[in-house]
Scaffold this motif. Structure first.
Motif, PDB file in Angstrom:
ATOM      1  N   THR A 141     -26.334 -24.892   4.595  1.00 34.00           N
ATOM      2  CA  THR A 141     -27.408 -24.308   5.460  1.00 34.00           C
ATOM      3  C   THR A 141     -28.776 -25.102   4.937  1.00 34.00           C
ATOM      4  OG1 THR A 141     -27.727 -22.567   3.894  1.00 34.00           O
ATOM      5  CG2 THR A 141     -26.403 -22.179   5.598  1.00 34.00           C
ATOM      6  N   GLU A 383     -26.799 -17.678   3.662  1.00 30.11           N
ATOM      7  CA  GLU A 383     -25.828 -18.816   3.472  1.00 30.11           C
ATOM      8  C   GLU A 383     -24.328 -18.776   3.954  1.00 30.11           C
ATOM      9  OE1 GLU A 383     -26.255 -21.232  -0.240  1.00 30.11           O
ATOM     10  OE2 GLU A 383     -28.179 -21.484   0.227  1.00 30.11           O
ATOM     11  N   SER A 384     -23.886 -17.515   3.839  1.00 30.32           N
ATOM     12  CA  SER A 384     -22.490 -17.151   4.135  1.00 30.32           C
ATOM     13  C   SER A 384     -22.288 -15.657   4.313  1.00 30.32           C
ATOM     14  CB  SER A 384     -21.459 -17.741   3.169  1.00 30.32           C
ATOM     15  OG  SER A 384     -21.647 -16.963   1.785  1.00 30.32           O
ATOM     16  N   SER A 385     -21.387 -15.146   4.936  1.00 30.28           N
ATOM     17  CA  SER A 385     -21.004 -13.831   5.011  1.00 30.28           C
ATOM     18  C   SER A 385     -19.497 -13.615   4.804  1.00 30.28           C
ATOM     19  CB  SER A 385     -21.241 -13.381   6.472  1.00 30.28           C
ATOM     20  OG  SER A 385     -20.596 -14.015   7.315  1.00 30.28           O
ATOM     21  N   SER A 386     -19.069 -12.306   4.395  1.00 34.15           N
ATOM     22  CA  SER A 386     -17.622 -12.010   4.117  1.00 34.15           C
ATOM     23  C   SER A 386     -17.620 -10.514   4.652  1.00 34.15           C
ATOM     24  CB  SER A 386     -17.362 -12.412   2.689  1.00 34.15           C
ATOM     25  OG  SER A 386     -17.715 -11.446   1.894  1.00 34.15           O
ATOM     26  N   LYS A 411     -25.639 -16.271   9.882  1.00 38.04           N
ATOM     27  CA  LYS A 411     -25.805 -17.533   8.690  1.00 38.04           C
ATOM     28  C   LYS A 411     -27.086 -18.209   9.352  1.00 38.04           C
ATOM     29  CE  LYS A 411     -23.472 -21.591   7.088  1.00 38.04           C
ATOM     30  NZ  LYS A 411     -22.248 -22.400   6.968  1.00 38.04           N
TER      31      LYS A 411
END
Length: 434
Positions: A141, A383-386, A411
């Motif tokens: 990112t 920056e990220s996802s889960s 994001k």
């Protein structure tokens, strides 16, 4: 069908920016991937590092593994190791070796084989361009913006100035501003200013880093972006520079300091331009405006002549200053440097033990800093996802594991959180969306 080119990057943020720029040069004619190390690509470009012997070992190991996985793939080695010892890289399996100047012409030299590495390019090149990428490295990112290249310091343990160049080259302020404008138009929220030695920015064109940062602050104060600075030396952190960084909300409330040690004796032996008092003054300048201002730093143990008193000063300083993170290194003997010929070299096993001790102190320092941040309201950039939640960094460069909230967060989006606890293994914090 286009051939596949994989970029594998070692070392500094400058290398990451240059890998991206090289990839953009090749992208019209090849499929570009990043960090593919399984031998599935047709061409591998290894942007190498030579800051330590361990960094060089990893490069050689990677070349051998790639050749074993796919003997038909072409391996191109470039970067600092390619300037330091191009013959060794050719010997272990690189088909083409390009130095730090030649990497800028990778699109022209791609089909060649052999060694194209000029160790003294800064002596006979009046001007050479800084490689500036248009996109982030890989799928990240944040985007790296190189604004300076070259170093004229004479640190006794380092040979990077010979590999990156003794001539200072700066990206003019006008071009820096235009690059940031372009990145904002593309939707990038975090821009990282990087260079070989940012403190020397503008030495070649009568500009200064303070003037540049002030201009960036004025130009983009109303934008929802974050500007991060990769690394500065303590003597660069004047009260005026600290005022600038704390006056504009776009600047991250974090600085990475290239310190290396806190003992005056060792710093003098390293031929650094500052002492312990100057390091403390620099950090006091930054925290005068924001007591939470975070510090990360590079530190070396096992330098020739380091004794128990030097270690005590080093360890006490880390803990006292509540450093957020230490990039820790064992002193690595570099052939051709002054330190390599010094008396009282520290045995390898002793350096390993000292590194272990320093890492424990650094972990305690990090924990103490993060504990002080509990309950703080900060702004995180995703920056990220889960399924477990979101991950990102706040303005103090603290990594966050963020609990999901009914609000959908994409994001690359800023959002406010409150820090609720420390995450497992003291790596960061857990926070909740406000």
């Amino acid at each position: 069908m286009k051939r596949k080119v994989s970029f594998i990057t070692f070392g500094c943020k400058m290398n990451q920016a240059e890998s991206q720029a090289m990839a953009e040069k090749l992208s019209p004619h090849f499929d570009i991937v990043f960090e593919e190390k399984m031998g599935k690509s047709d061409i591998y470009v290894l942007n190498t590092c030579a800051v330590t012997s361990e960094a060089e070992r990893k490069v050689r190991q990677t070349i051998r593994r790639l050749k074993k996985s796919n003997e038909n793939s072409k391996i191109i080695a470039t970067g600092c190791y390619s300037v330091s010892d191009p013959e060794e890289l050719k010997k272990v399996g690189a088909d083409l070796v390009l130095g730090n100047l030649e990497k800028k012409q990778i699109d022209r030299l791609l089909c060649e084989e052999g060694i194209y590495s000029d160790k003294h390019f800064w002596f006979h090149n009046e001007k050479y361009d800084i490689l500036v990428p248009n996109e982030p490295y890989g799928d990240r990112t944040r985007i790296f913006l190189p604004i300076e290249e070259g170093c004229i310091n004479s640190c006794t343990f380092c040979k990077i100035r010979f590999l990156r160049g003794l001539k200072i080259v700066s990206l003019p302020t006008e071009e820096v501003i235009k690059s940031i404008e372009k990145f904002i138009e593309k939707g990038y929220k975090e821009i990282v200013l990087t260079g070989t030695n940012l403190g020397y920015y503008g030495m070649d064109n009568s500009e200064t880093l303070e003037e540049l940062l002030n201009q960036i602050g004025k130009s983009f104060a109303d934008k929802e972006i974050r500007i991060r600075i990769t690394s500065l030396y303590p003597e660069i952190i004047t009260d005026n520079l600290s005022t600038i960084l704390n006056s504009y909300p776009i600047f991250e409330k974090h600085i990475h300091l290239s310190i290396q040690h806190f003992s005056d004796k060792i710093l003098q032996s390293m031929h650094r331009k500052y002492n312990r008092k100057m390091i403390y003054t620099a950090i006091e300048n930054l925290r005068k405006y924001d007591s939470k201002f975070s510090i990360t730093c590079d530190l070396i143990v096992g330098f020739p002549g380091e004794d128990e008193e030097d270690l005590r000063i080093l360890f006490d300083s880390i803990e006292e200053l509540k450093v957020l993170k230490v990039h820790s290194f064992r002193y690595s003997l570099r052939e051709g440097t002054v330190a390599a010929k010094m008396q009282n070299q520290i045995p390898g096993n002793e350096k390993k033990d000292r590194l272990s001790q320093m890492d424990k102190i650094a972990d305690l320092s990090r924990k103490n800093y993060l504990n002080d941040m509990l309950g703080s309201r900060v702004k995180v950039l995703t920056e990220s996802s889960s399924k477990k939640g979101l991950f990102g960094y706040d303005e103090y460069y603290i990594p966050h594991n963020v609990q999901f909230h009914e609000k959908k967060i994409e994001k690359g989006e800023f959002f406010s959180t409150v820090i609720s606890s420390l995450s497992k293994e003291n790596k960061g914090v857990v926070s909740n969306v406000l």
